[in-house]
Design an enzyme around this catalytic site. Structure first.
Site, mmCIF file in Angstrom:
data_model
loop_
_atom_site.group_PDB
_atom_site.id
_atom_site.type_symbol
_atom_site.label_atom_id
_atom_site.label_comp_id
_atom_site.label_asym_id
_atom_site.label_seq_id
_atom_site.Cartn_x
_atom_site.Cartn_y
_atom_site.Cartn_z
ATOM 1 N N LYS A 213 0.754 -1.136 0.020
ATOM 2 C CA LYS A 213 -0.107 -0.206 0.049
ATOM 3 C C LYS A 213 0.841 1.300 0.095
ATOM 4 C CE LYS A 213 -3.584 -2.576 2.069
ATOM 5 N NZ LYS A 213 -4.616 -3.055 3.127
ATOM 6 N N ASP B 222 -10.770 3.383 4.733
ATOM 7 C CA ASP B 222 -10.903 1.663 4.326
ATOM 8 C C ASP B 222 -12.182 1.256 4.801
ATOM 9 O OD1 ASP B 222 -9.364 -0.536 3.679
ATOM 10 O OD2 ASP B 222 -9.129 -0.945 5.987
ATOM 11 N N GLN C 189 -4.239 -1.917 9.654
ATOM 12 C CA GLN C 189 -4.300 -3.097 8.744
ATOM 13 C C GLN C 189 -5.007 -4.271 9.700
ATOM 14 O OE1 GLN C 189 -3.097 -3.783 5.722
ATOM 15 N NE2 GLN C 189 -3.724 -5.904 5.892
#
Lengths: 282, 282
Positions: free
Chosen positions: A54, A121, A98
């Protein structure tokens, strides 16, 4: 093999190119780049690899990234404090924590620390509810990537029967909600579903998000269906047994090169959305 | 008629009796009764009737109610200000904004003014997300009432195929999410669904929440299915054409006397939950 492959690598490249132009415009306009903060807890090698990918894609596309790494021994309070600090920082446009955050940290509590505007996200309750209600939000990256991929192959979901296998908070659940907002008839299947082959055989569009290699057998799929495989397992396997599925489906995502590349492309696009103007759908 | 009737009136009475005992205990403990604030905007006669019924049931069950009535000409800012004032008032345990709030007031904005803890009607984004995630919340009243009714007739949803017809924010959408959390396979149908009769024929449990009288014909229903009819229309009609449905179903809710009484019973139970200890599922 009869099915046409849905090329996520190519579509992701197109999205990245568009994102990069927008990122450069933001940078020109306000004097500093869009910035994605990544939070990695613990030392799971796969998670570390995903975060690095990423960051690399950010750098390639005119977006800064800021890495926060915390030890596996961190408490929920320590992780939420780190997230809260990033959330308060005006130089940070978006925050990615994450998944999975290692037990015993309360991942849900950590996610909820992210403000709606910086939740690029799409993992907070606010984002989930907005995806259900069809109100402005950053959409969860993999679900939004799947919808973009379907759209790019002219699969109009309205009136189609979408069968989602899996109901995880960041994939199965939101992709079903987004499909419902797009006027699909939506069925959620999961580990308690009886007669999974029959349910799958009813799908115009199958979205496999179950996280078990080749659980879904090709002969279960209706001839002419569209198959989206969000699984990615060792050996390059997806959730669908591809060889037979590709004989029956009309369109199918390859693994790798289907859903995967779209996830990161949407994440960075969402980050630039956040930098541009706050909450906007991907 | 072969189907057993699911008696919502009787179950609601049982729930009211239990709620009344809990309300009295709260009152003894803290010196004042639990309190539900109702907000009615405009002069729709049906809405006014519903609010009066809710206030009457509160009074019968040891719960105070406080009525706020606003003219149809109110602005969104005026209605949200009224809700915000109730939300800040420590004497108010729960807030009900009667749906529908007349246009041009932004009903969603009004709902979102209610804090999660006082959202005893389960209409906020926070409540919707919590119902999706299975985290503590007040569950929307009609959906929670339906699940209680099914449970009281020993319909265990795990593994069953629940087909929800309708996807409204306060009924169809949350009842599907609650069913999914109860491990049902869940299909959402709606106005864009193709071949509705076929989809309905697949249901182990049909939840009709479409808001159109007798749209669902009895012969579409699978023999032995469980039929929950959340519709209520002039002439005592539901969303399901009952006569034939009752020949085929194993269990069916009467209209009236099925889902309707449960809605108010859950609302008042949720209010006492709020008074007792904050967020607890109904």
């Amino acid at each position: 093999m009869n099915a046409q492959l849905m090329d996520g690598t190519r579509l992701a490249q197109q999205l990245h190119a568009e994102t990069r132009r927008r990122a450069d415009a933001v940078t020109l306009n306000r004097g500093h780049r869009p910035c994605l903060a990544t939070v990695l807890v613990g030392d799971d090698p796969a998670s570390a690899t995903y975060v690095r990918m990423k960051q690399r894609r950010c750098a390639e596309n005119g977006v800064d990234s800021r890495a926060v790494t915390l030890p596996a021994s961190s408490t929920t309070a320590e992780v939420t404090a780190a997230v809260r600090s990033l959330d308060a920082d005006p130089m940070v446009d978006g925050i990615l924590v994450q998944h999975p955050v290692p037990v015993p940290v309360d991942e849900r509590a950590v996610f909820e620390t992210i403000s709606h505007a910086k939740d690029v996200d799409g993992v907070t309750s606010a984002s989930l509810a907005a995806m259900a209600l069809g109100t402005p939000t950053h959409r969860s990256c993999t679900p939004a990537g799947i919808l973009r991929l379907l759209d790019s192959y002219a699969v109009a979901l309205s009136g189609l029967h979408v069968v989602v296998v899996g109901r995880s908070e960041i994939l199965g659940l939101p992709v079903g909600l987004l499909s419902l907002c797009a006027d699909a008839t939506v069925t959620y299947c999961h580990s308690h579903t009886q007669d999974l082959p029959t349910q799958i055989g009813r799908a115009d569009v199958l979205i496999a998000a179950v996280g078990r290699p080749q659980l879904i057998r090709g002969e279960w799929i209706r001839a002419g269906a569209v198959v989206v495989d969000a699984g990615y397992h060792p050996g390059g396997l997806g959730d669908v047994e591809t060889a037979t599925a590709a004989e029956r489906a009309r369109l199918i995502t390859p693994v790798p090169g289907g859903v995967g590349p779209m996830t990161i492309a949407v994440l960075i696009s969402n980050t630039v959305d956040a930098a541009e103007r706050g909450l906007v759908s991907a």
